[in-house]
Design a protein around this motif. Structure first.
Motif, PDB file in Angstrom:
ATOM      1  N   LYS A  37      99.014   3.919  31.773  1.00 24.40           N
ATOM      2  CA  LYS A  37      97.997   2.943  32.349  1.00 24.40           C
ATOM      3  C   LYS A  37      97.908   3.216  33.958  1.00 24.40           C
ATOM      4  O   LYS A  37      96.795   3.355  34.422  1.00 24.40           O
ATOM      5  N   GLU A  38      99.011   3.544  34.594  1.00 26.61           N
ATOM      6  CA  GLU A  38      98.822   3.827  35.994  1.00 26.61           C
ATOM      7  C   GLU A  38      98.234   5.404  36.126  1.00 26.61           C
ATOM      8  O   GLU A  38      97.530   5.474  37.212  1.00 26.61           O
ATOM      9  N   GLU A  39      98.390   6.035  35.090  1.00 24.30           N
ATOM     10  CA  GLU A  39      97.507   7.398  35.343  1.00 24.30           C
ATOM     11  C   GLU A  39      95.852   7.222  34.793  1.00 24.30           C
ATOM     12  O   GLU A  39      95.446   8.036  34.927  1.00 24.30           O
ATOM     13  N   GLY A  40      95.616   5.862  34.444  1.00 21.80           N
ATOM     14  CA  GLY A  40      94.389   5.758  34.097  1.00 21.80           C
ATOM     15  C   GLY A  40      93.950   5.718  32.942  1.00 21.80           C
ATOM     16  O   GLY A  40      92.687   5.784  32.350  1.00 21.80           O
ATOM     17  N   ILE A  41      95.035   6.196  31.769  1.00 22.49           N
ATOM     18  CA  ILE A  41      94.875   6.497  30.445  1.00 22.49           C
ATOM     19  C   ILE A  41      94.303   4.893  29.734  1.00 22.49           C
ATOM     20  O   ILE A  41      95.039   3.915  30.172  1.00 22.49           O
ATOM     21  N   ALA A  42      93.201   4.905  29.173  1.00 16.57           N
ATOM     22  CA  ALA A  42      92.995   3.709  28.328  1.00 16.57           C
ATOM     23  C   ALA A  42      93.576   3.497  27.048  1.00 16.57           C
ATOM     24  O   ALA A  42      93.624   4.411  26.184  1.00 16.57           O
ATOM     25  N   ILE A  43      94.405   2.524  27.257  1.00 18.46           N
ATOM     26  CA  ILE A  43      95.352   2.128  26.131  1.00 18.46           C
ATOM     27  C   ILE A  43      94.963   0.394  25.612  1.00 18.46           C
ATOM     28  O   ILE A  43      94.863  -0.157  26.458  1.00 18.46           O
ATOM     29  N   GLU A  44      94.892   0.464  24.437  1.00 18.54           N
ATOM     30  CA  GLU A  44      95.012  -0.958  23.618  1.00 18.54           C
ATOM     31  C   GLU A  44      95.911  -1.126  22.628  1.00 18.54           C
ATOM     32  O   GLU A  44      96.376  -0.256  21.873  1.00 18.54           O
ATOM     33  N   ARG A  45      96.492  -2.173  22.843  1.00 21.32           N
ATOM     34  CA  ARG A  45      97.663  -2.438  21.732  1.00 21.32           C
ATOM     35  C   ARG A  45      97.459  -3.600  21.003  1.00 21.32           C
ATOM     36  O   ARG A  45      97.077  -4.812  21.680  1.00 21.32           O
ATOM     37  N   PHE A  46      97.940  -3.570  19.633  1.00 21.76           N
ATOM     38  CA  PHE A  46      97.651  -4.605  18.723  1.00 21.76           C
ATOM     39  C   PHE A  46      99.060  -4.908  17.893  1.00 21.76           C
ATOM     40  O   PHE A  46      99.744  -3.849  17.496  1.00 21.76           O
ATOM     41  N   ASN A  47      99.722  -6.294  18.191  1.00 19.85           N
ATOM     42  CA  ASN A  47     100.727  -6.659  17.586  1.00 19.85           C
ATOM     43  C   ASN A  47     100.198  -7.120  16.188  1.00 19.85           C
ATOM     44  O   ASN A  47      99.645  -8.212  16.069  1.00 19.85           O
ATOM     45  N   LEU A  48     101.059  -6.708  15.122  1.00 19.61           N
ATOM     46  CA  LEU A  48     100.862  -7.212  13.658  1.00 19.61           C
ATOM     47  C   LEU A  48     101.058  -8.985  13.596  1.00 19.61           C
ATOM     48  O   LEU A  48     100.253  -9.328  13.138  1.00 19.61           O
ATOM     49  N   ALA A  49     102.028  -9.438  14.456  1.00 20.97           N
ATOM     50  CA  ALA A  49     102.081 -10.847  14.465  1.00 20.97           C
ATOM     51  C   ALA A  49     101.286 -11.473  15.098  1.00 20.97           C
ATOM     52  O   ALA A  49     100.815 -12.565  14.800  1.00 20.97           O
ATOM     53  N   MET A  50     100.523 -11.075  16.173  1.00 20.75           N
ATOM     54  CA  MET A  50      99.774 -11.729  17.102  1.00 20.75           C
ATOM     55  C   MET A  50      98.381 -11.429  16.857  1.00 20.75           C
ATOM     56  O   MET A  50      97.494 -12.180  17.387  1.00 20.75           O
ATOM     57  N   ASP A  51      97.980 -10.181  16.428  1.00 20.42           N
ATOM     58  CA  ASP A  51      96.717  -9.650  16.054  1.00 20.42           C
ATOM     59  C   ASP A  51      96.533  -9.262  14.887  1.00 20.42           C
ATOM     60  O   ASP A  51      95.771  -8.116  14.505  1.00 20.42           O
ATOM     61  N   PRO A  52      96.669 -10.088  13.567  1.00 25.81           N
ATOM     62  CA  PRO A  52      96.524  -9.504  12.285  1.00 25.81           C
ATOM     63  C   PRO A  52      95.093  -9.044  11.969  1.00 25.81           C
ATOM     64  O   PRO A  52      94.783  -8.112  11.156  1.00 25.81           O
ATOM     65  N   GLN A  53      93.928  -9.828  12.628  1.00 21.73           N
ATOM     66  CA  GLN A  53      92.639  -9.412  12.421  1.00 21.73           C
ATOM     67  C   GLN A  53      92.483  -8.110  12.880  1.00 21.73           C
ATOM     68  O   GLN A  53      91.435  -7.594  12.220  1.00 21.73           O
ATOM     69  N   ALA A  54      93.070  -7.481  14.034  1.00 19.05           N
ATOM     70  CA  ALA A  54      92.656  -6.010  14.356  1.00 19.05           C
ATOM     71  C   ALA A  54      92.972  -5.176  13.340  1.00 19.05           C
ATOM     72  O   ALA A  54      92.413  -4.310  13.403  1.00 19.05           O
ATOM     73  N   PHE A  55      94.215  -5.456  12.635  1.00 15.50           N
ATOM     74  CA  PHE A  55      94.602  -4.432  11.462  1.00 15.50           C
ATOM     75  C   PHE A  55      93.827  -4.474  10.300  1.00 15.50           C
ATOM     76  O   PHE A  55      93.390  -3.395  10.009  1.00 15.50           O
ATOM     77  N   ALA A  56      93.289  -5.805  10.095  1.00 15.94           N
ATOM     78  CA  ALA A  56      92.375  -5.975   8.833  1.00 15.94           C
ATOM     79  C   ALA A  56      90.921  -5.428   9.112  1.00 15.94           C
ATOM     80  O   ALA A  56      90.361  -5.048   8.192  1.00 15.94           O
ATOM     81  N   ALA A  57      90.661  -5.450  10.377  1.00 15.08           N
ATOM     82  CA  ALA A  57      89.261  -5.095  10.728  1.00 15.08           C
ATOM     83  C   ALA A  57      88.865  -3.684  10.815  1.00 15.08           C
ATOM     84  O   ALA A  57      87.791  -3.182  10.717  1.00 15.08           O
TER      85      ALA A  57
END
Length: 120
Positions: A37-57
């Motif tokens: 992230k400090e290098e400017g790389i775009a990273i998105e993180r999804f946690n199965l316990a907190m973001d289950p909809q991101a996994f299903a979608a």
């Protein structure tokens, strides 16, 4: 620049670096992702316990889970394409996928430079 998405297993917090008994794997992954992230790389993180909809979608992630199960996480996608599963990427992989070249990535090993700062 590419977008890197990390689909984490169910963790107690967004990074897995919490509580009194932190798994060193999560600590290293957190450090590498902070570096990215400090290098400017775009990273998105999804946690199965907190973001289950991101996994299903996400069709790629959903098919991966149906085929391999939760134990095969983390899953890393780059621009929607599966790049890695079962472990977190290292800095070289993150850098390569994002097309970033960083001098911090390959430091000169100790003892390979002569005194006075002039390498020969």
């Amino acid at each position: 620049m590419s977008t890197i998405q990390i689909f984490d297993p169910a963790l107690c917090c967004p990074t897995g670096v919490c509580g009194t008994d932190v798994d060193p794997m999560f600590a290293k992954a957190a450090a590498d992702l902070d570096w990215a992230k400090e290098e400017g790389i775009a990273i998105e993180r999804f946690n199965l316990a907190m973001d289950p909809q991101a996994f299903a979608a996400n069709a790629v992630v959903k098919a991966f889970l149906e085929r391999s199960g939760e134990d095969a996480l983390p899953l890393i996608l780059v621009d929607g394409e599966m790049m890695l599963a079962g472990r977190y990427p290292n800095r070289a992989e993150l850098s390569r996928w994002a097309g970033v070249s960083s001098p911090k990535l390959n430091p000169v090993p100790a003892g390979n430079c002569c005194s006075g700062g002039h390498c020969g």
